[in-house]
Design an enzyme around this catalytic site. Structure first.
Site, PDB file in Angstrom:
ATOM      1  N   HIS A 160       0.667  -1.335  -0.010  1.00 43.23           N
ATOM      2  CA  HIS A 160       0.204   0.102  -0.061  1.00 43.23           C
ATOM      3  C   HIS A 160       0.888   1.300  -0.164  1.00 43.23           C
ATOM      4  O   HIS A 160       0.487   2.485   0.054  1.00 43.23           O
ATOM      5  CB  HIS A 160      -0.929   0.176   1.204  1.00 43.23           C
ATOM      6  CG  HIS A 160      -2.051  -0.814   1.278  1.00 43.23           C
ATOM      7  ND1 HIS A 160      -2.827  -1.390   0.206  1.00 43.23           N
ATOM      8  CD2 HIS A 160      -2.548  -1.525   2.329  1.00 43.23           C
ATOM      9  CE1 HIS A 160      -3.645  -2.160   0.611  1.00 43.23           C
ATOM     10  NE2 HIS A 160      -3.639  -2.328   1.981  1.00 43.23           N
TER      11      HIS A 160
ATOM     12  N   ARG B   2      -9.823   3.465  -8.085  1.00 44.59           N
ATOM     13  CA  ARG B   2     -11.311   3.491  -8.148  1.00 44.59           C
ATOM     14  C   ARG B   2     -11.837   4.765  -7.681  1.00 44.59           C
ATOM     15  O   ARG B   2     -11.292   5.445  -7.238  1.00 44.59           O
ATOM     16  CB  ARG B   2     -11.312   2.313  -6.732  1.00 44.59           C
ATOM     17  CG  ARG B   2     -12.668   1.842  -6.919  1.00 44.59           C
ATOM     18  CD  ARG B   2     -13.263   0.952  -5.776  1.00 44.59           C
ATOM     19  NE  ARG B   2     -14.670   0.168  -5.917  1.00 44.59           N
ATOM     20  CZ  ARG B   2     -15.122  -0.341  -4.944  1.00 44.59           C
ATOM     21  NH1 ARG B   2     -14.475  -0.882  -3.689  1.00 44.59           N
ATOM     22  NH2 ARG B   2     -16.219  -0.841  -5.031  1.00 44.59           N
TER      23      ARG B   2
ATOM     24  N   GLY C  59     -18.698  -5.287  -4.173  1.00 41.54           N
ATOM     25  CA  GLY C  59     -17.952  -5.566  -5.250  1.00 41.54           C
ATOM     26  C   GLY C  59     -18.704  -4.617  -6.410  1.00 41.54           C
ATOM     27  O   GLY C  59     -18.949  -5.201  -7.739  1.00 41.54           O
TER      28      GLY C  59
HETATM   29  P1  PAP Z   1      -8.226  -4.305   1.014  1.00 41.01           P
HETATM   30  O1  PAP Z   1      -7.539  -2.978   0.761  1.00 41.01           O
HETATM   31  O2  PAP Z   1      -8.920  -4.569   2.608  1.00 41.01           O
HETATM   32  O3  PAP Z   1      -7.687  -5.470   0.523  1.00 41.01           O
HETATM   33  P2  PAP Z   1      -9.798  -4.283  -1.427  1.00 41.01           P
HETATM   34  O4  PAP Z   1      -9.856  -5.642  -1.935  1.00 41.01           O
HETATM   35  O5  PAP Z   1      -8.915  -3.411  -2.003  1.00 41.01           O
HETATM   36  O6  PAP Z   1      -9.598  -4.260   0.146  1.00 41.01           O
HETATM   37  O7  PAP Z   1     -11.274  -3.472  -1.623  1.00 41.01           O
HETATM   38  C1  PAP Z   1     -12.306  -4.435  -0.877  1.00 41.01           C
HETATM   39  C2  PAP Z   1     -13.482  -4.090  -2.171  1.00 41.01           C
HETATM   40  O8  PAP Z   1     -13.468  -4.766  -3.222  1.00 41.01           O
HETATM   41  C3  PAP Z   1     -14.870  -4.299  -1.738  1.00 41.01           C
HETATM   42  O9  PAP Z   1     -15.769  -3.309  -2.355  1.00 41.01           O
HETATM   43  P3  PAP Z   1     -16.966  -2.881  -1.775  1.00 41.01           P
HETATM   44  O10 PAP Z   1     -16.901  -2.485  -0.193  1.00 41.01           O
HETATM   45  O11 PAP Z   1     -17.292  -1.756  -2.600  1.00 41.01           O
HETATM   46  O12 PAP Z   1     -18.074  -4.050  -2.028  1.00 41.01           O
HETATM   47  C4  PAP Z   1     -15.066  -5.623  -2.063  1.00 41.01           C
HETATM   48  O13 PAP Z   1     -16.315  -6.090  -2.191  1.00 41.01           O
HETATM   49  C5  PAP Z   1     -14.502  -5.462  -3.402  1.00 41.01           C
HETATM   50  N1  PAP Z   1     -14.144  -6.906  -3.939  1.00 41.01           N
HETATM   51  C6  PAP Z   1     -13.343  -8.024  -3.558  1.00 41.01           C
HETATM   52  N2  PAP Z   1     -13.260  -8.937  -4.230  1.00 41.01           N
HETATM   53  C7  PAP Z   1     -13.719  -8.673  -5.331  1.00 41.01           C
HETATM   54  C8  PAP Z   1     -13.823  -9.192  -6.836  1.00 41.01           C
HETATM   55  N3  PAP Z   1     -13.463 -10.596  -6.783  1.00 41.01           N
HETATM   56  N4  PAP Z   1     -14.401  -8.854  -7.628  1.00 41.01           N
HETATM   57  C9  PAP Z   1     -14.807  -7.425  -7.536  1.00 41.01           C
HETATM   58  N5  PAP Z   1     -14.776  -6.847  -6.363  1.00 41.01           N
HETATM   59  C10 PAP Z   1     -14.167  -7.216  -5.258  1.00 41.01           C
END
Ligand code: PAP
Length: 341
Positions: free
Chosen positions: A146, A169, A307
């Site tokens: 990060h 994003r 997502g």
């Molecule tokens: P992190 O920094 O804690 O690892 P990160 O994976 O960057 O989090 O972001 C999580 C977001 O990606 C969530 O979005 P939302 O809260 O708007 O729903 C999560 O749902 C989304 N996400 C995780 N996996 C996927 C996937 N396979 N496809 C699309 N979106 C995803």
């Protein structure tokens, strides 16, 4: 040790993290850490009580600050390293899954793929958590981080031919995703943070690895200056045309998909394997946990919420949307980078 674990699981990775750290190096960084910590500016924390500002970036005072100092002091890059760089909640989990599946596609079958039994975060190491442990990993190493581009050591950004994949994003979706996620991780003794508070802090840049816009611009500029080194992706593009982006990813990482693979549907298989629908319904992602450190243990299910693109707007008032859009236009002005409305 392998560049990834043959049968990766979170326990194994956290053991690896703690396994081979040189105590002299820990001591050196810890001394520097203890010296600077009391004098750093403080802001309200989302998951921890407060954040500290170090070299212009807001970090959790323990894990993230120490991790950054570690990397700056001791990380030894290799020219073949591949970094998946993200601001939290911009698509890290998805990018990790897609990259891991793309780079290792000849190694694993889709029916018994590690991603079916391991959360994507458990499949590759987090740079800030274990810079010294990484020495034993086989090249090319797939690492996630990060850390803002501008704060990475020159040995990574200037001197080495290692590559970066960055995903960004829409800030409204990042803010809301982060607010909901952080409140789930916030200790019970701290009152939950309200959306209004989170919004204010985010706009002021006070959020993990923030300001968000500076983070994005750092990688955006690096992409413009050295496109062969930094691939810049948007979550929204990935949602719209995942197969196109996965092909670009393969090409950029030196693992292009052959015509035969394309005609056999390998790209679509990867997209399906890593889709939100598939990953979020796996038992491991519904019921297991990720141990990032002894203090930080996260339920895997929290990495999968909805997502969707544009979900942030359903939580924010018109006024909030207007303000964050204005900040975004101002910050990105002249850069050539834009987000949707
Ligand atoms: P992190 O920094 O804690 O690892 P990160 O994976 O960057 O989090 O972001 C999580 C977001 O990606 C969530 O979005 P939302 O809260 O708007 O729903 C999560 O749902 C989304 N996400 C995780 N996996 C996927 C996937 N396979 N496809 C699309 N979106 C995803």
């Amino acid at each position: 040790m392998d560049s990834f674990l043959p049968s990766p699981d979170c326990d194994t990775i956290s053991k690896t993290y703690n396994g081979q750290i040189d105590s002299h190096l820990i001591q050196k960084t810890n001394e520097g850490y203890r010296e600077i910590l009391p004098n750093l500016p403080r802001g309200k924390g989302w998951m921890t009580e407060h954040l500290v500002q170090y070299q212009g970036v807001w970090l959790t005072p323990n894990f993230a600050l120490k991790g950054l100092m570690w990397v700056q002091d001791h990380f030894k890059p290799r020219s073949t390293d591949i970094f998946l760089a993200t601001f939290p909640k911009t698509g890290t989990t998805w990018l990790k899954a897609l990259t891991f599946a793309t780079v290792n596609r000849t190694r694993y079958g889709f029916a018994d793929h590690p991603l079916l039994t391991t959360v994507p975060h458990g499949c590759l190491p987090f740079l800030e958590a274990c810079p010294n442990d990484l020495d034993g990993f086989r090249s090319p190493r797939l690492l996630s981080t990060h850390i803002p581009y501008t704060l990475l050591p020159n040995s990574v950004t200037v001197n080495q031919s290692c590559r970066f994949v960055y995903i960004c994003r829409d800030p409204k979706d990042v803010l809301v995703s982060k607010w909901l996620f952080m409140n789930k991780l916030r200790p019970k003794e701290l009152a939950p943070i309200s959306l209004e508070e989170a919004f204010e802090l985010f706009c002021q840049g006070i959020s993990h690895y923030g300001p968000y816009w500076d983070h994005v611009l750092g990688y955006w500029k690096a992409n413009l200056e050295t496109p062969e080194k930094v691939l810049f992706l948007k979550y929204e593009e990935l949602k719209e045309e995942p197969s196109v982006v996965v092909k670009r990813l393969g090409e950029f990482l030196g693992h292009p998909f052959s015509l035969e693979e394309v005609s056999k549907g390998v790209v679509e298989e990867i997209v399906k394997l890593c889709s939100f629908e598939n990953l979020s319904n796996l038992e491991v992602n519904k019921s297991s946990v990720l141990k990032l450190s002894t203090q930080i243990v996260i339920d895997n299910r929290h990495f999968f919420r909805k997502g969707n693109v544009g979900d942030g707007k359903s939580y924010l008032t018109d006024e909030m949307i207007k303000r964050i859009n204005e900040i975004t236009s101002e910050k990105l002005f002249g850069s050539g980078l834009v987000f949707g409305s």
